[in-house]
Scaffold this active site. Structure first.
Site, PDB file in Angstrom:
ATOM      1  CD  GLU A  97      62.930  45.209  42.397  1.00  0.00           C
ATOM      2  OE1 GLU A  97      62.677  46.362  42.773  1.00  0.00           O
ATOM      3  OE2 GLU A  97      64.005  44.619  42.639  1.00  0.00           O
ATOM      4  CD  GLU A 137      68.015  40.844  40.401  1.00  0.00           C
ATOM      5  OE1 GLU A 137      68.237  41.413  41.489  1.00  0.00           O
ATOM      6  OE2 GLU A 137      67.297  41.332  39.512  1.00  0.00           O
TER       7      GLU A 137
END
Length: 581
Positions: free
Chosen positions: A355, A458
């Protein structure tokens, strides 16, 4: 007029076509995808001759725009109107200098693919959003591009309407809010029906995930054997498809059996994150991760390493947040070396930086080159592991206000590559609400220009949806990922914990499938070659069309038999194997 009589071969082919059509229709599939003409084996793909999706994408700013995709699609005869009065359709035009398009009679359940070239004046660069307003709703972002002054940048996106719209306006704005002059050229809007979209997916799957095979059987003198019995079974799949697991799988035999029957890949949900392995400085503990890895190794499952560093300070150990810059530098180097040396050559991937587009804890503390430093040490520690950056809201949406557009991601990836990072993977988390499938495909097309493997790492659907809707959207996302040639693996974020799952579960606590689990099982069966039995033809050959992976084959003729294995890797030529009895 004399009627031409059908030959025996043509009659047999028609019968086979009819049988194949009925079989495929019974299975909810289109018959034309698997038909072999003038052969008794109706299992070969025929090129799709309908409307083909154009996967062209450009990530470099150009002095002149390329021509429009689909020759402009329904914008082919669009008339530009710089004064922005009533905009309509009429004589041919390029759309040059238009900053909005009036669109008439857009339909529901249609996938619209939009692209245009953008040039700006009034700023060095700007993040430009394409938006769409209908009579009932505004779709804030259907595509983005980081445009620059003095050259043309390519915006690619798309949308699906919630309801039909007799009049809509497609327009552009600077996401940063500053006023810039936006020029457009070579605009294109191409509609696809759901059936056309599905056919394009199947065309890509047949081309990229499958391959034609011919097995030749002969005797020891080289004489071909007609009528030899052939049995073929796929033993493993080339494409990696799996799910996150948590420590709740340890000692839980029903969970383990359920998982192993389905998946060939896994990722640990939290157990390798820094806060889990070293909650206090110097107190390093890999006990849980080791036990989970024993389960993975015992069942020959590929496993991703997630993650080395998480840029979000909320998930960085408290003791790490309090270190000085020099102490932090030493701590991160020790973290990489300790973790990767312990599991050297065990994990196929490592998410080195998680991220990074949204958070920058380490780069704030250690400088802009911190991430590059992480990659270099990680590569030295395990040169065979594929190293990833992993982030969210790149493929899920373009409405995220952070720097997570596809162009921002590409820019960061290129920056690291040019600086010497040994980075070979693009991670897309895939936490979807309502998936915008045309946008998802457009983003994948642009990322594919880098030539790196792409993983959906994910995948789940928001729990704000009911379970049946989750399943419908999940199938849309998985089909889109599997059909894109640059996607080399997919991972569901569906670890079953003591309190359920992060957003979406595949089963209940008794391992009875929920609707999303049924979708996964259906696709797993669909994306695997079924066990095949047959006989060699007059040429001593037996042919079929199979998914990429490993196969077991058995041939017999009279009192002689032979078994073997073979691999089916990506390629567009027929793969030939010979068996001698």
């Amino acid at each position: 007029m004399e009627r031409r009589r059908e030959g025996k071969g043509e009659r047999e082919t028609k019968e086979l076509l009819g049988q194949a059509r009925m079989k495929m229709e019974d299975e909810g599939r289109c018959f034309y995808l698997y038909i072999g003409f003038f052969t008794k084996s109706p299992y070969f793909a025929v090129p799709y001759d309908g409307l083909l999706y154009d996967s062209s994408a450009y990530t470099e700013c150009k002095s002149q725009p390329e021509g429009p995709l689909y020759n402009g699609g329904i914008l082919k005869d669009y008339v530009s109107n710089p004064n922005h009065t009533e905009i309509g359709f009429g004589s041919p035009g390029t759309g040059l200098n238009s900053s909005e398009f009036l669109l008439r009679n857009l339909t529901h359940h249609t996938k619209y693919c939009f692209s245009t070239w953008i040039k700006i004046n009034g700023a060095h660069s700007a993040r430009i959003k394409a938006s769409l307003s209908t009579e009932n709703k505004t779709y804030n972002c259907i595509g983005t591009v980081v445009a620059k002054s003095g050259c043309w940048s390519f915006l690619k996106g798309g949308f699906v309407l919630d309801s039909a719209s007799p009049r809509s306006v497609l327009f552009f704005k600077n996401a940063d809010g500053e006023k810039v002059n936006i020029l457009t050229a070579s605009a294109s809007l191409q509609p696809f029906t759901d059936q056309q979209w599905w056919k394009n997916q199947e065309h890509k799957i047949n081309r990229e995930r499958k391959r034609a095979v011919t097995i030749h059987v002969s005797d020891e003198n080289g004489n071909r054997l007609q009528g030899a019995s052939i049995w073929v079974k796929q033993s493993s799949k080339d494409f990696l498809f799996g799910s996150a697991i948590a420590n709740t799988i340890l000692g839980n035999l029903p969970y383990q059996n359920w998982f192993v029957r389905r998946f060939n890949a896994a990722v640990f949900e939290n157990e390798l994150k820094w806060y889990a392995t070293e909650p206090e400085r110097g107190n390093i503990n890999y006990t849980i991760a080791d036990q989970m890895f024993e389960f993975i190794r015992a069942n020959q499952i590929a496993v991703r390493g997630h993650n080395i560093f998480w840029e979000d300070p909320r998930y960085t150990p408290a003791w790490v947040r309090n270190l000085s810059s020099e102490e932090l530098r030493l701590a991160v180097e020790l973290r990489i070396q300790t973790l990767m040396n312990k599991y050297k050559r065990e994990f196929i991937h490592w998410d080195v930086s998680n991220e990074l587009l949204h958070f920058d804890f380490y780069e704030k503390q250690l400088g802009r080159n911190a991430t590059l430093h992480f990659f270099k040490i990680a590569h030295q520690s395990d040169p065979l592991a594929t190293l990833f950056i992993n982030d969210f809201n790149v493929v899920e949406t373009c409405e995220d206000d952070a720097n997570s557009t596809v162009d921002d991601y590409i820019s960061r990836l290129r920056e690291l590559q040019k600086a010497g990072a040994s980075m070979a993977g693009i991670g897309l988390e895939g936490h979807f609400k309502v998936p915008n499938i045309p946008l998802m495909r457009a983003v994948l097309d642009k990322l594919a220009t880098l030539g790196l493997p792409i993983w959906l790492t994910e995948i789940d659907i928001s729990n704000t949806m009911d379970k049946q809707t989750q399943a419908i959207y999940l199938e849309d996302v998985l089909r889109e990922g599997f059909s894109h040639p640059s996607v080399t693996g997919m991972m569901l974020w569906t670890a079953l914990g003591s309190n359920g799952c992060y957003e979406m579960c595949l089963t209940d606590n008794e391992f009875h499938n929920l609707p999303a689990g049924d979708v996964v099982d259906k696709l797993l069966q669909e994306w695997q070659t079924r066990e095949r039995e047959g006989h060699t033809d007059e040429h001593g050959s037996y042919s079929f069309y199979g998914f990429l992976g490993e196969y077991k084959a058995y041939a017999s003729y009279g009192d002689k038999s032979f078994s073997t294995t073979f691999s089916l890797s990506r390629g567009h030529e027929t793969k030939h194997f010979s068996i001698q009895l």
